[in-house]
Each structure stands twice: as structure tokens, then as C-alpha cells.
Design a protein around this motif. Structure first.
Motif, PDB file in Angstrom:
ATOM      1  N   PRO A 333      42.502  48.704  29.901  1.00 37.88           N
ATOM      2  CA  PRO A 333      42.031  49.624  30.938  1.00 37.88           C
ATOM      3  C   PRO A 333      43.142  50.043  31.898  1.00 37.88           C
ATOM      4  CG  PRO A 333      40.648  47.644  30.804  1.00 37.88           C
ATOM      5  CD  PRO A 333      41.886  47.375  30.009  1.00 37.88           C
ATOM      6  N   THR A 334      43.188  51.321  32.205  1.00 36.78           N
ATOM      7  CA  THR A 334      43.968  51.778  33.335  1.00 36.78           C
ATOM      8  C   THR A 334      43.105  51.637  34.586  1.00 36.78           C
ATOM      9  OG1 THR A 334      43.314  54.038  32.803  1.00 36.78           O
ATOM     10  CG2 THR A 334      45.447  53.291  31.978  1.00 36.78           C
ATOM     11  N   LEU A 335      43.639  52.053  35.725  1.00 38.07           N
ATOM     12  CA  LEU A 335      42.979  51.774  37.003  1.00 38.07           C
ATOM     13  C   LEU A 335      41.543  52.281  37.055  1.00 38.07           C
ATOM     14  CD1 LEU A 335      42.967  50.828  39.919  1.00 38.07           C
ATOM     15  CD2 LEU A 335      44.069  53.001  40.552  1.00 38.07           C
ATOM     16  N   SER A 336      41.323  53.545  36.713  1.00 43.27           N
ATOM     17  CA  SER A 336      39.973  54.109  36.831  1.00 43.27           C
ATOM     18  C   SER A 336      38.992  53.373  35.927  1.00 43.27           C
ATOM     19  CB  SER A 336      39.990  55.602  36.494  1.00 43.27           C
ATOM     20  OG  SER A 336      40.427  55.809  35.155  1.00 43.27           O
ATOM     21  N   GLY A 337      39.458  52.950  34.754  1.00 47.02           N
ATOM     22  CA  GLY A 337      38.579  52.235  33.838  1.00 47.02           C
ATOM     23  C   GLY A 337      38.136  50.899  34.372  1.00 47.02           C
ATOM     24  N   ASN A 338      39.048  50.127  34.948  1.00 41.45           N
ATOM     25  CA  ASN A 338      38.663  48.819  35.473  1.00 41.45           C
ATOM     26  C   ASN A 338      37.772  48.939  36.701  1.00 41.45           C
ATOM     27  OD1 ASN A 338      39.274  46.520  33.997  1.00 41.45           O
ATOM     28  ND2 ASN A 338      41.416  46.486  34.630  1.00 41.45           N
ATOM     29  N   VAL A 339      38.045  49.913  37.545  1.00 46.29           N
ATOM     30  CA  VAL A 339      37.168  50.114  38.702  1.00 46.29           C
ATOM     31  C   VAL A 339      35.758  50.479  38.238  1.00 46.29           C
ATOM     32  CG1 VAL A 339      36.724  51.574  40.707  1.00 46.29           C
ATOM     33  CG2 VAL A 339      39.030  50.700  40.288  1.00 46.29           C
ATOM     34  N   ASP A 340      35.659  51.313  37.227  1.00 48.86           N
ATOM     35  CA  ASP A 340      34.349  51.703  36.696  1.00 48.86           C
ATOM     36  C   ASP A 340      33.619  50.509  36.081  1.00 48.86           C
ATOM     37  OD1 ASP A 340      32.429  53.868  35.991  1.00 48.86           O
ATOM     38  OD2 ASP A 340      32.961  53.309  33.942  1.00 48.86           O
ATOM     39  N   ILE A 341      34.330  49.673  35.321  1.00 49.66           N
ATOM     40  CA  ILE A 341      33.721  48.459  34.755  1.00 49.66           C
ATOM     41  C   ILE A 341      33.177  47.579  35.870  1.00 49.66           C
ATOM     42  CG2 ILE A 341      34.236  46.282  33.564  1.00 49.66           C
ATOM     43  CD1 ILE A 341      36.261  47.863  31.856  1.00 49.66           C
ATOM     44  N   TRP A 342      33.979  47.354  36.900  1.00 47.01           N
ATOM     45  CA  TRP A 342      33.586  46.489  38.024  1.00 47.01           C
ATOM     46  C   TRP A 342      32.372  47.051  38.759  1.00 47.01           C
ATOM     47  CZ3 TRP A 342      34.804  47.591  43.434  1.00 47.01           C
ATOM     48  CH2 TRP A 342      34.523  46.525  44.302  1.00 47.01           C
ATOM     49  N   GLU A 343      32.369  48.370  38.998  1.00 45.78           N
ATOM     50  CA  GLU A 343      31.239  48.975  39.711  1.00 45.78           C
ATOM     51  C   GLU A 343      29.958  48.892  38.887  1.00 45.78           C
ATOM     52  OE1 GLU A 343      32.684  52.865  40.677  1.00 45.78           O
ATOM     53  OE2 GLU A 343      33.498  52.198  42.616  1.00 45.78           O
ATOM     54  N   LYS A 344      30.034  49.164  37.592  1.00 46.32           N
ATOM     55  CA  LYS A 344      28.841  49.103  36.735  1.00 46.32           C
ATOM     56  C   LYS A 344      28.335  47.677  36.559  1.00 46.32           C
ATOM     57  CE  LYS A 344      29.684  53.378  34.169  1.00 46.32           C
ATOM     58  NZ  LYS A 344      30.089  53.992  32.880  1.00 46.32           N
ATOM     59  N   ALA A 345      29.222  46.690  36.737  1.00 48.96           N
ATOM     60  CA  ALA A 345      28.814  45.288  36.653  1.00 48.96           C
ATOM     61  C   ALA A 345      28.235  44.781  37.973  1.00 48.96           C
ATOM     62  CB  ALA A 345      29.999  44.419  36.243  1.00 48.96           C
ATOM     63  N   GLY A 346      28.115  45.657  38.978  1.00 49.11           N
ATOM     64  CA  GLY A 346      27.508  45.269  40.251  1.00 49.11           C
ATOM     65  C   GLY A 346      28.493  44.836  41.310  1.00 49.11           C
ATOM     66  N   ARG A 347      29.762  45.178  41.155  1.00 49.44           N
ATOM     67  CA  ARG A 347      30.822  44.785  42.089  1.00 49.44           C
ATOM     68  C   ARG A 347      30.850  43.275  42.325  1.00 49.44           C
ATOM     69  NH1 ARG A 347      32.051  49.316  46.640  1.00 49.44           N
ATOM     70  NH2 ARG A 347      32.127  51.128  45.236  1.00 49.44           N
ATOM     71  N   PRO A 348      30.882  42.490  41.257  1.00 46.67           N
ATOM     72  CA  PRO A 348      30.844  41.033  41.416  1.00 46.67           C
ATOM     73  C   PRO A 348      32.207  40.468  41.788  1.00 46.67           C
ATOM     74  CG  PRO A 348      31.093  41.571  39.122  1.00 46.67           C
ATOM     75  CD  PRO A 348      30.965  42.888  39.841  1.00 46.67           C
ATOM     76  N   ALA A 349      32.236  39.152  42.051  1.00 48.69           N
ATOM     77  CA  ALA A 349      33.515  38.451  42.120  1.00 48.69           C
ATOM     78  C   ALA A 349      34.234  38.654  40.794  1.00 48.69           C
ATOM     79  CB  ALA A 349      33.283  36.970  42.375  1.00 48.69           C
ATOM     80  N   ALA A 350      35.568  38.713  40.835  1.00 46.44           N
ATOM     81  CA  ALA A 350      36.315  39.063  39.628  1.00 46.44           C
ATOM     82  C   ALA A 350      37.597  38.249  39.518  1.00 46.44           C
ATOM     83  CB  ALA A 350      36.639  40.560  39.616  1.00 46.44           C
ATOM     84  N   LEU A 351      37.981  37.998  38.272  1.00 45.79           N
ATOM     85  CA  LEU A 351      39.284  37.451  37.914  1.00 45.79           C
ATOM     86  C   LEU A 351      39.957  38.466  36.997  1.00 45.79           C
ATOM     87  CD1 LEU A 351      38.280  33.811  36.787  1.00 45.79           C
ATOM     88  CD2 LEU A 351      38.652  34.639  39.124  1.00 45.79           C
ATOM     89  N   GLY A 352      41.276  38.399  36.912  1.00 51.01           N
ATOM     90  CA  GLY A 352      41.998  39.277  36.001  1.00 51.01           C
ATOM     91  C   GLY A 352      42.805  38.464  35.002  1.00 51.01           C
ATOM     92  N   HIS A 353      42.659  38.759  33.710  1.00 48.12           N
ATOM     93  CA  HIS A 353      43.452  38.056  32.704  1.00 48.12           C
ATOM     94  C   HIS A 353      44.522  38.974  32.134  1.00 48.12           C
ATOM     95  CE1 HIS A 353      41.976  39.886  28.918  1.00 48.12           C
ATOM     96  NE2 HIS A 353      40.766  39.901  29.452  1.00 48.12           N
ATOM     97  N   SER A 354      45.516  38.368  31.490  1.00 47.48           N
ATOM     98  CA  SER A 354      46.595  39.087  30.805  1.00 47.48           C
ATOM     99  C   SER A 354      47.435  39.914  31.755  1.00 47.48           C
ATOM    100  CB  SER A 354      46.024  39.981  29.685  1.00 47.48           C
ATOM    101  OG  SER A 354      45.285  39.216  28.765  1.00 47.48           O
ATOM    102  N   CYS A 355      47.718  39.343  32.933  1.00 45.32           N
ATOM    103  CA  CYS A 355      48.374  40.121  33.977  1.00 45.32           C
ATOM    104  C   CYS A 355      49.235  39.219  34.849  1.00 45.32           C
ATOM    105  CB  CYS A 355      47.308  40.814  34.832  1.00 45.32           C
ATOM    106  SG  CYS A 355      47.969  41.987  36.029  1.00 45.32           S
ATOM    107  N   THR A 356      50.410  39.701  35.224  1.00 51.84           N
ATOM    108  CA  THR A 356      51.280  38.954  36.119  1.00 51.84           C
ATOM    109  C   THR A 356      50.766  39.041  37.555  1.00 51.84           C
ATOM    110  OG1 THR A 356      52.688  40.891  36.365  1.00 51.84           O
ATOM    111  CG2 THR A 356      53.298  39.291  34.660  1.00 51.84           C
ATOM    112  N   PRO A 357      51.114  38.077  38.421  1.00 55.68           N
ATOM    113  CA  PRO A 357      50.565  38.049  39.784  1.00 55.68           C
ATOM    114  C   PRO A 357      50.832  39.314  40.589  1.00 55.68           C
ATOM    115  CG  PRO A 357      51.522  35.922  39.243  1.00 55.68           C
ATOM    116  CD  PRO A 357      51.873  36.849  38.110  1.00 55.68           C
ATOM    117  N   ASP A 358      52.015  39.923  40.444  1.00 53.08           N
ATOM    118  CA  ASP A 358      52.306  41.108  41.243  1.00 53.08           C
ATOM    119  C   ASP A 358      51.389  42.269  40.887  1.00 53.08           C
ATOM    120  OD1 ASP A 358      53.604  41.098  38.748  1.00 53.08           O
ATOM    121  OD2 ASP A 358      55.032  42.628  39.394  1.00 53.08           O
TER     122      ASP A 358
END
Length: 388
Positions: A333-358
Motif C-alpha cells: 500500500p501507498t499512503l492513500s491505500g493504508n489510510v483507506d484500509i485503516w478508516e474502513k476498519a473503524g480507525r482502530p489501534a494499529a501496528l505496522g509490519h515490514s517497515c523501518t522505524p523512520d
């Protein structure tokens, strides 16, 4: 419900997490980390595996299934759930990325695989596991796990705006584990596809495009501006992927089938072609591209890399030396895709995998409930994460 973060958190690779509720415990994915060695190559699964009731695999890329033989060598004896496409691709992935001795002693255990189709709902003890199409590869899925009190959704690798594949909507959940591979990259897939098409057009005398066998290969075929060649060993797999029409967007299968029929077959004995050549895998670590990258470099044959390049991988070294170009073909996902996933999931608490801290920090500015301090080796209690 608890999550043990076993790989892919604060890092890229060895994606794996365990979900526990009461006496029931399942494992979601069991990947390896390209470029790492020793214990860091495998999920951070300490101690016995006897308490794991079942393994669920999202797809057959090495960072999600490459440690399967290792897990079996540690004594895992439970069922292995995956789709038919993942089952068919897994042996080749293990042959390329498993420790050779582990793979010799513990080859792919097809007789222990329990098949399901994307969209099926599965059970393990008191845990219910929903699945949906990922948009990443044919047969790839996300998982949503619930125990009657909480629901955790694990995206695995997803592509909400793929030009080829369908992604099903991830349901409302209490905790969402996002595919944060690109952080807050705002450039959509269609723009990247145009950039790749333009690069190929500028190299009309031929070029090499290393690519994973599944997933990105179809995205590239859809984006290429003219005739192209494929390594002959890819054809049967690509035909099977194109034939899985339920995983593809309407009309795409017809386009891809026609393009693949017109593609030239290339073998290692042939001279480098005067057209784009697709060869697997995408990093030059295994498969035909492990032989082709040195050959292309020696011949001055242009190379375009289009995906993740682990530090020290052949593709990474060639790119850093200025002898290969790189343009990302989004298969996450690029930015708009992940925001859309999060919003459709009800804006829950979230973790991110496969990503460096920065990059996680960049993404948090758009997804405020994203917890950026979670790392491989930590345990998350879902009820506590939900309150924050």
C-alpha cells in the motif's frame, strides 16, 4: 487475546506473528529476512513450538514462508493452512531460501497442507479466522482473527490500488496490523507504472527486469509498452496466475493472456534479447535472475529493479554501484491505500509490519493510532492496545 511479534516489526523481512487466546495459539506466516544471518534470518520464536496449534500462510513469498523448513526442523507437527496457489509456489521458494540441510531433511510437506480459498472462514480451537483476497498475488490473503471478545486483522502483504489484482475489504477490528512497507509514500501505483513504461521505452535495445515469479510479474506485464520476453521457466506459472480470474480485476485476464501469448520465451543459452526480459526473482538472490544480473552487468545490458532490495543482495549492490536503475512498482500500500484500509476498519489501534522505524513515524502523521515503538520480540495485549 495476545500477539507475539515474531518478525517484521521495526524491520523488513521474516514476517511472522503468533495470536493467542486462552490455551489456543496460532502462527500467521513464517518468513525469513534476506540479508540477515544466524538467528536474525528466522522468526524470533524462542523455545518449544509444541504450543502452536496451527500455521496459516498468507502467500508464498520468502519473507512470509521461507522459514517453513526451519519451523518443521524445530518440531512443529500441526496443520498448515494455505491456498492452492500458495501450495504450488512454496516448494520453489523454500528451495531458494531455506537452509539447504533443513530443506533436505524437511522438504515442503504437501500431505500436511489444508487448503482453503480466499474468503473462507476457518477455525482453530476457540479462534475464528476470516480470510480475504490481498490484491498482492493470486491466492494471497489477509487474516482477521477473533475469539469472541476481540478481533485482530493482519493484512500480510496487500495492494488496495493494484492495476491487476482484487483486494477484499478488511473488516472492523480492535487492532489492525498494517502492511507499512512504503511508509507514507504518496505516489500511486498508476504513476509508477507509467514511469516504468517510459524507462523501458528509453531502453529500446533491450533490458533486464528481475521480478518475483508471482504478483509483480503480472503488474509489469500490464505496464510494459511493447513486445517483451520472459524466462521460459516462468510461463506455466504466469499462465496459471492469469487463469485465476477470481483474483483479477474485470477484463485484466484477457489483456494479460494476450500479452503473455505474444511474449518470447528466453533461455539461459540464448543471447540477451533486444527487448525487455522478465526473469525471476526480483533481488537476484535466487532463480534465473541470480545468473542473469552478473551477465547483464558484464555485457552492459540495462537493468531496472522494481522492488525491495535488501542490503547486500545482488540487486542492491548493483544499484549502489550505479549499474542498475530502480523504480518502485508498488506491490504494497501507498499512503492513500493504508489510510483507506485503516478508516474502513473503524480507525482502530494499529501496528505496522515490514517497515523501518523512520518510515513508521512518517505514516503515523496520517494514522494517529499507529504504534511506532513496537518491535520484533514484543508481546501485545489487544485489550490494552485498544484503550490507547
Amino acid at each position: 487475546m495476545m500477539l507475539d511479534l515474531l518478525g517484521g516489526f521495526g524491520e523488513k523481512g521474516r514476517t511472522s506473528l503468533a495470536v493467542s487466546s486462552g490455551k489456543d495459539r496460532i502462527l500467521l506466516d513464517v518468513g525469513i529476512k534476506v540479508g540477515a544471518s544466524g538467528a536474525d534470518y528466522y522468526p524470533a520464536l524462542d523455545g518449544s513450538v509444541a504450543d502452536i496449534d496451527a500455521l496459516f500462510v498468507s502467500h508464498a513469498h520468502e519473507d512470509h514462508i521461507g522459514a517453513l523448513s526451519w519451523l518443521l526442523s524445530r518440531g512443529y507437527a500441526g496443520p498448515i493452512f494455505m491456498t492452492a496457489e500458495t501450495r504450488d509456489e512454496a516448494p520453489a521458494t523454500l528451495a531458494g531460501y531455506a537452509e539447504p540441510e533443513d530443506f533436505r531433511r524437511f522438504p515442503f510437506p504437501e500431505d500436511r497442507v489444508e487448503l482453503f480459498e480466499p474468503g473462507d472462514t476457518l477455525d482453530s480451537g476457540n479462534l475464528t479466522i476470516r480470510t480475504g483476497r490481498s490484491g498482492h498475488v493470486v491466492g494471497g490473503v489477509w487474516f482477521a482473527v477473533e475469539d469472541g471478545e476481540s478481533r485482530v486483522a493482519y493484512s500480510a502483504d496487500v495492494v488496495p490500488d493494484s492495476n491487476v489484482f482484487v483486494m477484499d475489504t478488511i473488516p472492523h477490528c480492535d487492532l489492525l496490523v498494517l502492511d507499512a512497507s512504503y511508509g507514507a509514500d504518496p505516489v500511486p501505483g498508476a504513476a509508477r507504472a507509467r514511469e516504468i513504461s517510459q524507462w523501458v521505452a528509453r531502453h529500446s535495445g533491450g533490458c533486464l527486469l528481475p521480478t518475483p515469479l508471482s504478483g509483480r510479474s503480472l503488474e509489469l506485464i500490464a505496464a510494459l509498452p511493447g513486445p517483451f520476453a520472459i524466462h521460459a521457466g516462468m510461463r506455466s506459472s504466469l499462465e496459471a496466475q492469469i487463469g485465476a480470474t477470481a483474483a483479477l480485476l474485470p477484463g485484466v485476464s484477457t489483456l494479460l493472456r494476450r500479452r503473455l501469448q505474444d511474449a518470447a520465451d528466453w533461455t539461459d543459452a540464448d543471447p540477451l534479447p533486444s527487448m525487455p526480459l522478465l526473469a525471476d526473482d526480483g533481488m537476484g538472490e535466487a532463480g534465473p535472475s541470480s545468473r542473469l544480473l552478473p551477465r547483464a552487468d558484464h555485457s552492459g545490458f540495462p537493468v531496472l529493479l522494481t522492488g525491495h532490495l535488501p542490503s547486500g543482495s545482488p540487486g542492491d549492490l548493483l544499484h549502489k554501484a550505479g549499474r542498475a536503475d530502480w523504480v518502485r512498482m508498488p506491490t504494497h500500500p501507498t499512503l492513500s491505500g493504508n489510510v483507506d484500509i485503516w478508516e474502513k476498519a473503524g480507525r482502530p489501534a494499529a501496528l505496522g509490519h515490514s517497515c523501518t522505524p523512520d518510515l513508521l513515524g512518517d505514516l503515523q502523521t496520517h494514522i494517529p493510532s499507529l504504534r511506532t515503538q513496537c518491535r520484533t520480540g514484543q508481546r501485545i495485549v489487544v485489550s490494552e492496545a485498544r484503550k490507547r
